[in-house]
Design a protein around this motif. Structure first.
Motif, PDB file in Angstrom:
ATOM      1  N   ALA A   1       0.835  -1.209   0.000  1.00  0.00           N
ATOM      2  CA  ALA A   1       0.000   0.000   0.000  1.00  0.00           C
ATOM      3  C   ALA A   1       0.867   1.256   0.000  1.00  0.00           C
ATOM      4  CB  ALA A   1      -0.936  -0.008   1.210  1.00  0.00           C
ATOM      5  N   ARG A   2       1.947   1.224   0.739  1.00  0.00           N
ATOM      6  CA  ARG A   2       2.867   2.368   0.770  1.00  0.00           C
ATOM      7  C   ARG A   2       3.515   2.577  -0.598  1.00  0.00           C
ATOM      8  NH1 ARG A   2       8.165   4.124   2.508  1.00  0.00           N
ATOM      9  NH2 ARG A   2       9.002   2.030   2.825  1.00  0.00           N
ATOM     10  N   ALA A   3       3.913   1.487  -1.240  1.00  0.00           N
ATOM     11  CA  ALA A   3       4.536   1.584  -2.566  1.00  0.00           C
ATOM     12  C   ALA A   3       3.554   2.148  -3.598  1.00  0.00           C
ATOM     13  CB  ALA A   3       5.040   0.209  -3.012  1.00  0.00           C
ATOM     14  N   VAL A   4       2.320   1.708  -3.540  1.00  0.00           N
ATOM     15  CA  VAL A   4       1.294   2.224  -4.457  1.00  0.00           C
ATOM     16  C   VAL A   4       1.078   3.709  -4.209  1.00  0.00           C
ATOM     17  CG1 VAL A   4      -1.165   2.116  -5.067  1.00  0.00           C
ATOM     18  CG2 VAL A   4       0.165   0.001  -4.817  1.00  0.00           C
ATOM     19  N   SER A   5       1.027   4.091  -2.953  1.00  0.00           N
ATOM     20  CA  SER A   5       0.866   5.503  -2.608  1.00  0.00           C
ATOM     21  C   SER A   5       2.037   6.334  -3.133  1.00  0.00           C
ATOM     22  CB  SER A   5       0.731   5.648  -1.095  1.00  0.00           C
ATOM     23  OG  SER A   5       0.598   6.996  -0.734  1.00  0.00           O
ATOM     24  N   LEU A   6       3.230   5.811  -3.004  1.00  0.00           N
ATOM     25  CA  LEU A   6       4.411   6.507  -3.527  1.00  0.00           C
ATOM     26  C   LEU A   6       4.310   6.668  -5.042  1.00  0.00           C
ATOM     27  CD1 LEU A   6       7.210   4.757  -1.440  1.00  0.00           C
ATOM     28  CD2 LEU A   6       6.647   7.211  -1.392  1.00  0.00           C
TER      29      LEU A   6
ATOM     30  N   GLU B   1       1.594   6.634  -6.901  1.00  0.00           N
ATOM     31  CA  GLU B   1       0.494   7.551  -7.216  1.00  0.00           C
ATOM     32  C   GLU B   1       0.860   9.008  -6.945  1.00  0.00           C
ATOM     33  OE1 GLU B   1      -2.718   5.848  -4.965  1.00  0.00           O
ATOM     34  OE2 GLU B   1      -3.312   4.546  -6.637  1.00  0.00           O
ATOM     35  N   SER B   2       1.751   9.239  -5.995  1.00  0.00           N
ATOM     36  CA  SER B   2       2.153  10.614  -5.669  1.00  0.00           C
ATOM     37  C   SER B   2       3.322  11.090  -6.528  1.00  0.00           C
ATOM     38  CB  SER B   2       2.504  10.732  -4.185  1.00  0.00           C
ATOM     39  OG  SER B   2       3.717  10.044  -3.921  1.00  0.00           O
ATOM     40  N   GLY B   3       3.827  10.205  -7.394  1.00  0.00           N
ATOM     41  CA  GLY B   3       4.905  10.603  -8.300  1.00  0.00           C
ATOM     42  C   GLY B   3       6.299  10.272  -7.820  1.00  0.00           C
ATOM     43  N   ALA B   4       6.417   9.651  -6.660  1.00  0.00           N
ATOM     44  CA  ALA B   4       7.736   9.254  -6.153  1.00  0.00           C
ATOM     45  C   ALA B   4       8.094   7.894  -6.758  1.00  0.00           C
ATOM     46  CB  ALA B   4       7.722   9.209  -4.632  1.00  0.00           C
ATOM     47  N   LEU B   5       8.303   7.874  -8.067  1.00  0.00           N
ATOM     48  CA  LEU B   5       8.445   6.625  -8.803  1.00  0.00           C
ATOM     49  C   LEU B   5       9.706   5.847  -8.438  1.00  0.00           C
ATOM     50  CD1 LEU B   5       7.229   7.823 -12.316  1.00  0.00           C
ATOM     51  CD2 LEU B   5       5.917   6.635 -10.541  1.00  0.00           C
ATOM     52  N   ASP B   6      10.823   6.530  -8.302  1.00  0.00           N
ATOM     53  CA  ASP B   6      12.058   5.816  -7.970  1.00  0.00           C
ATOM     54  C   ASP B   6      11.974   5.176  -6.590  1.00  0.00           C
ATOM     55  OD1 ASP B   6      13.540   6.267 -10.364  1.00  0.00           O
ATOM     56  OD2 ASP B   6      13.907   8.328  -9.715  1.00  0.00           O
ATOM     57  N   GLU B   7      11.412   5.905  -5.646  1.00  0.00           N
ATOM     58  CA  GLU B   7      11.259   5.360  -4.297  1.00  0.00           C
ATOM     59  C   GLU B   7      10.283   4.179  -4.306  1.00  0.00           C
ATOM     60  OE1 GLU B   7      10.174   6.943   0.216  1.00  0.00           O
ATOM     61  OE2 GLU B   7      10.363   8.402  -1.417  1.00  0.00           O
ATOM     62  N   ALA B   8       9.203   4.315  -5.063  1.00  0.00           N
ATOM     63  CA  ALA B   8       8.238   3.219  -5.182  1.00  0.00           C
ATOM     64  C   ALA B   8       8.894   1.999  -5.810  1.00  0.00           C
ATOM     65  CB  ALA B   8       7.038   3.662  -6.011  1.00  0.00           C
ATOM     66  N   ARG B   9       9.703   2.220  -6.844  1.00  0.00           N
ATOM     67  CA  ARG B   9      10.391   1.110  -7.517  1.00  0.00           C
ATOM     68  C   ARG B   9      11.324   0.390  -6.549  1.00  0.00           C
ATOM     69  NH1 ARG B   9      15.460   0.799 -10.650  1.00  0.00           N
ATOM     70  NH2 ARG B   9      15.300  -1.072 -11.940  1.00  0.00           N
ATOM     71  N   ASP B  10      12.109   1.139  -5.798  1.00  0.00           N
ATOM     72  CA  ASP B  10      13.024   0.520  -4.839  1.00  0.00           C
ATOM     73  C   ASP B  10      12.268  -0.358  -3.846  1.00  0.00           C
ATOM     74  OD1 ASP B  10      15.163   1.794  -6.078  1.00  0.00           O
ATOM     75  OD2 ASP B  10      15.296   3.400  -4.567  1.00  0.00           O
TER      76      ASP B  10
ATOM     77  N   VAL C   1       5.157   0.237 -12.026  1.00  0.00           N
ATOM     78  CA  VAL C   1       6.105   1.312 -11.730  1.00  0.00           C
ATOM     79  C   VAL C   1       7.240   1.325 -12.751  1.00  0.00           C
ATOM     80  CG1 VAL C   1       7.703   0.191 -10.079  1.00  0.00           C
ATOM     81  CG2 VAL C   1       7.133   2.614  -9.828  1.00  0.00           C
ATOM     82  N   HIS C   2       7.647   0.154 -13.220  1.00  0.00           N
ATOM     83  CA  HIS C   2       8.667   0.121 -14.275  1.00  0.00           C
ATOM     84  C   HIS C   2       8.146   0.782 -15.548  1.00  0.00           C
ATOM     85  CE1 HIS C   2      10.868  -2.684 -11.671  1.00  0.00           C
ATOM     86  NE2 HIS C   2      11.922  -2.281 -12.366  1.00  0.00           N
ATOM     87  N   ASP C   3       6.913   0.483 -15.900  1.00  0.00           N
ATOM     88  CA  ASP C   3       6.299   1.130 -17.070  1.00  0.00           C
ATOM     89  C   ASP C   3       6.253   2.641 -16.891  1.00  0.00           C
ATOM     90  OD1 ASP C   3       5.759  -0.450 -19.248  1.00  0.00           O
ATOM     91  OD2 ASP C   3       3.693  -0.880 -18.694  1.00  0.00           O
TER      92      ASP C   3
END
Length: 163
Positions: free
Chosen positions: A7-12, A14-23, A45-47
């Motif tokens: 859920a945290r990764a999805v939120s990241l 969705e908020s545009g923090a793509l690199d952090e979400a990917r990690d 997130v890779h897409d």
């Protein structure tokens, strides 16, 4: 643990923090390699980062696994088909998107991406036919609706000459 971090990764994402979400999603993928939902979000997130080649195996893993909701499965199907198309793998794109269109016949986005992939594969006739049907099905334009019968006939055979 996995649910909260997912859920945290999805939120990241969705908020545009793509690199952090990917990690975070790569960590989750390593910790839960059989989790289809994690694989789907990792592909997504890779897409979003323009890393289409890296997205493909995660989409495949997500679709081969269990646990996706119907909405997630539809999204993974569209994502994989669209990604194959972007990578120039047109036959794979048509296969995935055709299967998706059969599984989700009311999904108009799948129909549009399928038409594009068919065009890329050199099947312009099928691509245009699909888009004409889609146009009649979705347009509220009175002139389109007025000519819907004719448009559908043309969609069946664009090369037919009426005598």
């Amino acid at each position: 643990m996995i649910e909260a971090e997912l859920a945290r990764a999805v939120s990241l994402r969705e908020s545009g923090a793509l690199d952090e979400a990917r990690d975070l999603l790569l960590e989750l993928s390593a910790a839960a390699p059989d989790d289809a939902r994690v694989a789907y979000q990792t592909a997504w997130v890779h897409d979003a980062l323009g890393l289409e080649r890296e997205a493909v195996p995660f989409y495949v893993q997500a679709l081969d696994g269990d646990g996706l909701t119907a909405v997630e499965r539809r999204g993974a199907t569209l994502g994989l088909g669209s990604t194959y198309r972007t990578l120039g793998q047109y036959a794979e794109a048509v296969n995935v998107l055709s299967a998706g269109a059969l599984e989700y016949p009311a999904d108009r986005a799948l129909a549009v991406f399928l038409a594009m992939a068919r065009y890329n594969l050199g099947d312009a006739k099928q691509a245009i036919a699909g888009l004409l049907d889609l146009l009649v099905d979705t347009s509220s334009d009175p002139e389109i609706q007025r000519y819907q019968r004719a448009i559908r006939l043309y969609a069946e055979d664009l090369d037919r000459i009426w005598s």
